[in-house]
Design a protein around this motif. Sequence first.
Motif, short mmCIF file in Angstrom:
data_model
loop_
_atom_site.label_atom_id
_atom_site.label_comp_id
_atom_site.label_asym_id
_atom_site.label_seq_id
_atom_site.Cartn_x
_atom_site.Cartn_y
_atom_site.Cartn_z
N THR A 94 0.91 -1.27 0.03
CA THR A 94 0.17 0.11 0.00
C THR A 94 0.91 1.21 -0.04
OG1 THR A 94 -1.57 1.03 1.22
CG2 THR A 94 -0.09 -0.30 2.38
N GLY A 96 0.45 3.80 1.85
CA GLY A 96 0.41 4.29 3.29
C GLY A 96 -0.30 5.61 3.51
N MET A 107 -4.69 -3.24 7.37
CA MET A 107 -2.76 -3.16 7.59
C MET A 107 -2.69 -3.88 8.69
SD MET A 107 -1.92 0.53 6.32
CE MET A 107 -3.07 1.59 7.45
N ILE A 116 4.71 -1.14 2.85
CA ILE A 116 4.25 0.11 2.66
C ILE A 116 5.56 0.84 1.61
CG2 ILE A 116 4.30 2.60 3.71
CD1 ILE A 116 2.33 0.41 4.93
N VAL A 141 2.78 9.05 4.87
CA VAL A 141 3.31 7.73 4.97
C VAL A 141 4.00 7.44 6.20
CG1 VAL A 141 4.59 5.93 3.73
CG2 VAL A 141 3.45 7.85 2.51
N THR A 144 1.65 6.99 9.10
CA THR A 144 1.12 5.50 9.07
C THR A 144 2.22 4.70 9.72
OG1 THR A 144 -0.18 6.30 7.03
CG2 THR A 144 0.42 3.83 7.46
#
Length: 355
Positions: A94, A96, A107, A116, A141, A144
């Motif tokens: 992903t 993120g 996730m 990520i 990101v 995350t």
Amino acid sequence: MHTSFGLTLVVNHACNLRCSYCYTGEKIRRPLSPEIGRKAIDRAIRSVCREGTLELSFFGGEPLVEAELVLDLVHYARSIADRVDVRLALSMTTNGTIESSASWSVMTLPELELAISHDGLPGVHDGQRVTVDGQPSSLRVQNTMARLFDAGKEFRVVMVVQPSTVDSLPDGMEFLNALGVRRFDPSLNLWTTWNQTDGERLKSTIRRAADFWGERLPECSVSWFDEKAARATGIPMTQTARCGFGHGEIAVTPAGNLFPCERLVGADEPSNPMRLPGNVFDGDDFLAMTSLADMCSPECAPCHLKSLCSTKICRCSNYIRTGDVNRPDGLLCLLDQACYQETIRVLESRFLSSN
């Protein structure tokens, strides 16, 4: 029957980012239907022997655009796999940046192998990975990743490497490592042109990245060197269906079309030469898909590393570079040879320093 089978579901062509090097085609909203997803899972599980493993992966676009669908399909796959005594291994990459509760639930699935995407130094990342309206995405990101650290969720970071950014990779790894990242998966942009000078710079970067890896063993993992180290030292490696390339691995698109690898789907056009015959609804399993012959390229004959070569495994990379699944190009050979040589250098250095 397969002891393991890889199924990748392309859950949508849509994405909330506009990365400069994206190879997956136009970002149109074309979601996978639950019916197609479940049929693909049914066929994949019927292709696996009892006590075998279904390796189920989700792809896009950005797969978390369809987080609720992913959760539904994971629940469905679990129920079917449990019923027929098949193990389920989940994976997803992903960007993120999607912060919905459903995406967080995906996730943090305990059995999910999560990756990520982040390209290292914030300036490098933001120069390539921006939102639809052109805004930087690095900080989102990083937030995350911080949440995942706090939740105790392990993940690896995919770092795209291309000629314009190749020199910054080791510094980017240093930056991410300072944030807490321990697992790195550098990934070459195979869809762009690499000239001879770029190749020399790549070799220099591989050497510096190997030093980063060696200085942090065994706490850190770098995919470029981990597999080479295992092969060189005789450590048994976990068997995986990838790269089954149409025989032990299938990608299914929102239209129900079949491909040997998700990296070759693109916009899922009828003219795509890598599209496989048929549709997901055309059978009960994937056992009729035939395997490719073992790779035998005359150019590889004199290479002293051919028994350890990765290019004969990743057929899609060969196809992307040369149009032939059985023929690598100079870039792939350079990467494979340089990573092996630097792995041996680092391992020998550590061995000598410990004696």
